[in-house]
Each structure stands twice: as structure tokens, then as C-alpha cells.
Design a protein around this motif. Structure first.
Motif, PDB file in Angstrom:
ATOM      1  N   ALA A  30      15.341   3.562  -5.647  1.00 17.92           N
ATOM      2  CA  ALA A  30      14.103   4.081  -6.228  1.00 17.92           C
ATOM      3  C   ALA A  30      12.984   3.137  -5.834  1.00 17.92           C
ATOM      4  O   ALA A  30      13.152   1.915  -5.887  1.00 17.92           O
ATOM      5  N   ALA A  31      11.874   3.689  -5.418  1.00 15.64           N
ATOM      6  CA  ALA A  31      10.696   2.885  -5.069  1.00 15.64           C
ATOM      7  C   ALA A  31       9.476   3.633  -5.572  1.00 15.64           C
ATOM      8  O   ALA A  31       9.236   4.768  -5.173  1.00 15.64           O
ATOM      9  N   PHE A  32       8.730   2.997  -6.480  1.00 17.22           N
ATOM     10  CA  PHE A  32       7.593   3.675  -7.086  1.00 17.22           C
ATOM     11  C   PHE A  32       6.595   2.631  -7.548  1.00 17.22           C
ATOM     12  O   PHE A  32       6.949   1.481  -7.815  1.00 17.22           O
ATOM     13  N   PRO A  33       5.326   3.013  -7.667  1.00 15.86           N
ATOM     14  CA  PRO A  33       4.316   2.043  -8.112  1.00 15.86           C
ATOM     15  C   PRO A  33       4.417   1.784  -9.611  1.00 15.86           C
ATOM     16  O   PRO A  33       4.746   2.666 -10.392  1.00 15.86           O
ATOM     17  N   MET A  34       4.160   0.537  -9.970  1.00 16.38           N
ATOM     18  CA  MET A  34       4.129   0.144 -11.391  1.00 16.38           C
ATOM     19  C   MET A  34       2.816   0.643 -11.993  1.00 16.38           C
ATOM     20  O   MET A  34       1.845   0.857 -11.281  1.00 16.38           O
ATOM     21  N   THR A  66       0.865  -1.179   0.000  1.00 17.60           N
ATOM     22  CA  THR A  66       0.000   0.000   0.000  1.00 17.60           C
ATOM     23  C   THR A  66       0.904   1.233   0.000  1.00 17.60           C
ATOM     24  O   THR A  66       2.117   1.135   0.262  1.00 17.60           O
ATOM     25  N   ALA A  67       0.330   2.389  -0.269  1.00 18.54           N
ATOM     26  CA  ALA A  67       1.102   3.637  -0.226  1.00 18.54           C
ATOM     27  C   ALA A  67       1.677   3.855   1.168  1.00 18.54           C
ATOM     28  O   ALA A  67       2.820   4.302   1.319  1.00 18.54           O
ATOM     29  N   GLU A  68       0.910   3.534   2.186  1.00 18.91           N
ATOM     30  CA  GLU A  68       1.380   3.696   3.563  1.00 18.91           C
ATOM     31  C   GLU A  68       2.563   2.776   3.857  1.00 18.91           C
ATOM     32  O   GLU A  68       3.535   3.170   4.508  1.00 18.91           O
ATOM     33  N   GLU A  69       2.494   1.529   3.375  1.00 21.06           N
ATOM     34  CA  GLU A  69       3.603   0.588   3.578  1.00 21.06           C
ATOM     35  C   GLU A  69       4.858   1.050   2.850  1.00 21.06           C
ATOM     36  O   GLU A  69       5.970   0.961   3.378  1.00 21.06           O
ATOM     37  N   LEU A 115       8.452   1.876   4.464  1.00 23.68           N
ATOM     38  CA  LEU A 115       9.681   1.258   3.977  1.00 23.68           C
ATOM     39  C   LEU A 115      10.736   2.327   3.671  1.00 23.68           C
ATOM     40  O   LEU A 115      11.895   2.205   4.073  1.00 23.68           O
ATOM     41  N   ASN A 116      10.334   3.377   2.968  1.00 24.64           N
ATOM     42  CA  ASN A 116      11.265   4.465   2.655  1.00 24.64           C
ATOM     43  C   ASN A 116      11.823   5.098   3.927  1.00 24.64           C
ATOM     44  O   ASN A 116      13.014   5.392   4.010  1.00 24.64           O
ATOM     45  N   LYS A 117      10.971   5.302   4.900  1.00 22.93           N
ATOM     46  CA  LYS A 117      11.413   5.879   6.179  1.00 22.93           C
ATOM     47  C   LYS A 117      12.438   4.956   6.853  1.00 22.93           C
ATOM     48  O   LYS A 117      13.472   5.409   7.344  1.00 22.93           O
ATOM     49  N   GLN A 118      12.172   3.659   6.871  1.00 23.02           N
ATOM     50  CA  GLN A 118      13.097   2.709   7.496  1.00 23.02           C
ATOM     51  C   GLN A 118      14.438   2.668   6.773  1.00 23.02           C
ATOM     52  O   GLN A 118      15.485   2.558   7.410  1.00 23.02           O
ATOM     53  N   ILE A 119      14.427   2.764   5.450  1.00 20.88           N
ATOM     54  CA  ILE A 119      15.681   2.756   4.695  1.00 20.88           C
ATOM     55  C   ILE A 119      16.495   4.003   5.015  1.00 20.88           C
ATOM     56  O   ILE A 119      17.707   3.928   5.219  1.00 20.88           O
ATOM     57  N   ARG A 120      15.830   5.156   5.113  1.00 18.70           N
ATOM     58  CA  ARG A 120      16.547   6.380   5.498  1.00 18.70           C
ATOM     59  C   ARG A 120      17.177   6.222   6.879  1.00 18.70           C
ATOM     60  O   ARG A 120      18.321   6.616   7.091  1.00 18.70           O
ATOM     61  N   VAL A 121      16.442   5.646   7.811  1.00 17.66           N
ATOM     62  CA  VAL A 121      16.961   5.440   9.170  1.00 17.66           C
ATOM     63  C   VAL A 121      18.165   4.496   9.140  1.00 17.66           C
ATOM     64  O   VAL A 121      19.165   4.728   9.823  1.00 17.66           O
ATOM     65  N   LEU A 122      18.101   3.439   8.346  1.00 19.21           N
ATOM     66  CA  LEU A 122      19.220   2.505   8.239  1.00 19.21           C
ATOM     67  C   LEU A 122      20.482   3.166   7.675  1.00 19.21           C
ATOM     68  O   LEU A 122      21.595   2.856   8.093  1.00 19.21           O
ATOM     69  N   MET A 123      20.318   4.080   6.730  1.00 25.87           N
ATOM     70  CA  MET A 123      21.475   4.724   6.098  1.00 25.87           C
ATOM     71  C   MET A 123      22.041   5.874   6.924  1.00 25.87           C
ATOM     72  O   MET A 123      23.219   6.204   6.792  1.00 25.87           O
TER      73      MET A 123
END
Length: 189
Positions: A184-188, A145-148, A152-160
Motif C-alpha cells: 500500500a502506498a498513499f499520502p498521509m 511528489t505524486a509523480e514520484e 515507484l508503483n510502476k517500478q514495483i509492478r515491473v519488479l513483481m
């Protein structure tokens, strides 16, 4: 100097001002490192003459992407630094000019990133095995979902975050190298 915030670019004029390979490299270097440089020092980074680099720095300053930094010497040198620690580019979907400027700017970034991958692929057989094993080029298709995806993007930023060059370069462990993470993460469609 206090921690700098993200620079948010939303207007087409600023996007067009940044949309030059040398300007992108200048802004990226200053943002990622937190360094202050002269036009001559910066010229070595982007492969241009000091006068051409000085022109690009002045243009970037007009749009608030770089600024004058305090002198480190006798005051005759002109030093430059970033105005933020990272860039966030967001066009106004209601403004076709803004969308077109964002697409042109993103295309430059994507071309640079693709060139970096090609350069790595050509160079990697000569790099130490530990770096070849540690590196990754991957792609996944997920169902979210958009929320998920936002999470995910937030968690990747925190990891980096703990590895950001700006904060870690002065005390990096022995053997550490500058690493590019392209994401890059975007909807198909």
C-alpha cells in the motif's frame, strides 16, 4: 487462451457483488492462477458446499468477473474461469454510493490481508529459517511528489511481474512457494 487484460471495476453494483469473502477468494484464485474449475473444485478452495459455490460463481458471472470455460471432459461439467488476470477497483469520487461500495470492498481485502499476516506470524517459527530470513514485514514513510509515487508503483509492478503465479506456476523452480506481497502506498493526511 490469449493473455487476459485487467478487469476494471468502477460501479457500485459490481463492487457490492464482489464484497463477500468467498467471492473474493474465488476471483483471486482464478485470476492469479488462470485455472478453470468446477463448482465442486472451487468449493474445496473456499470451504463451502458445491451448491453454495455454484451460486457465487453464477453471481460473479452476472457482473463479468468470471465466465464459463471450455469443458475438459465429456461436456457435462460446467467449468469457470476468470475474465481477467487481475482486478483494478476504482470508485467514482463523484458518486457517494460508489465510494461507499469501494470502501466496504477494500475493508474486506484489508481484513483478509491482516489475517494472513497474523497467520504467518503464528506459523513462521515452525517454517524453515531460509523462509523466515527471506520474509519481510516493513513500513516506511517517504517524502514524494505524486509523480514520484506513480513511478515507484510502476517500478514495483515491473519488479513483481516475472514472479506472477499465473505465468510461473507450471515451471517454478524447486523449493518455490506461493508468496503474498501486500503493498500500500498513499499520502498521509
Amino acid at each position: 487462451m490469449a493473455e487476459q487484460a485487467n478487469v476494471r471495476i468502477t460501479d457500485a453494483r459490481t463492487m457490492r457483488a464482489l464484497a463477500h469473502p468467498a467471492r473474493i477468494e474465488i476471483v483471486d484464485y482464478l485470476s492469479y492462477t488462470g485455472a478453470s474449475v468446477t463448482a465442486t473444485e472451487c468449493a474445496g478452495l473456499v470451504g463451502l458446499s458445491p451448491s453454495a459455490t455454484s451460486y457465487h460463481l453464477r453471481e460473479l458471472a452476472k457482473y463479468g468477473l468470471v465466465e464459463h470455460a471450455p469443458s475438459q471432459g465429456d461436456g457435462r461439467e460446467r467449468r469457470w474461469r476468470s475474465t481477467g488476470s487481475s482486478l483494478w477497483i476504482h470508485s467514482d469520487a463523484e458518486q457517494p454510493e460508489s465510494v461507499a461500495a469501494e470502501q466496504a470492498l477494500v475493508d474486506l481485502y484489508m481484513t483478509r490481508d491482516k489475517d494472513r499476516v497474523r497467520e504467518w506470524m503464528a506459523r513462521q517459527p515452525r517454517d524453515p529459517q531460509e523462509w523466515r530470513d527471506a520474509s519481510a514485514l516493513m513500513g516506511q514513510q517517504l517524502v514524494m511528489t505524486a509523480e514520484e509515487l506513480s513511478e515507484l508503483n510502476k517500478q514495483i509492478r515491473v519488479l513483481m511481474e516475472p514472479f506472477r503465479m499465473r505465468d510461473r506456476q507450471a515451471e517454478a523452480p524447486e523449493g518455490a512457494r506461493r508468496v503474498v506481497v501486500q503493498y500500500a502506498a498513499f499520502p498521509m493526511a
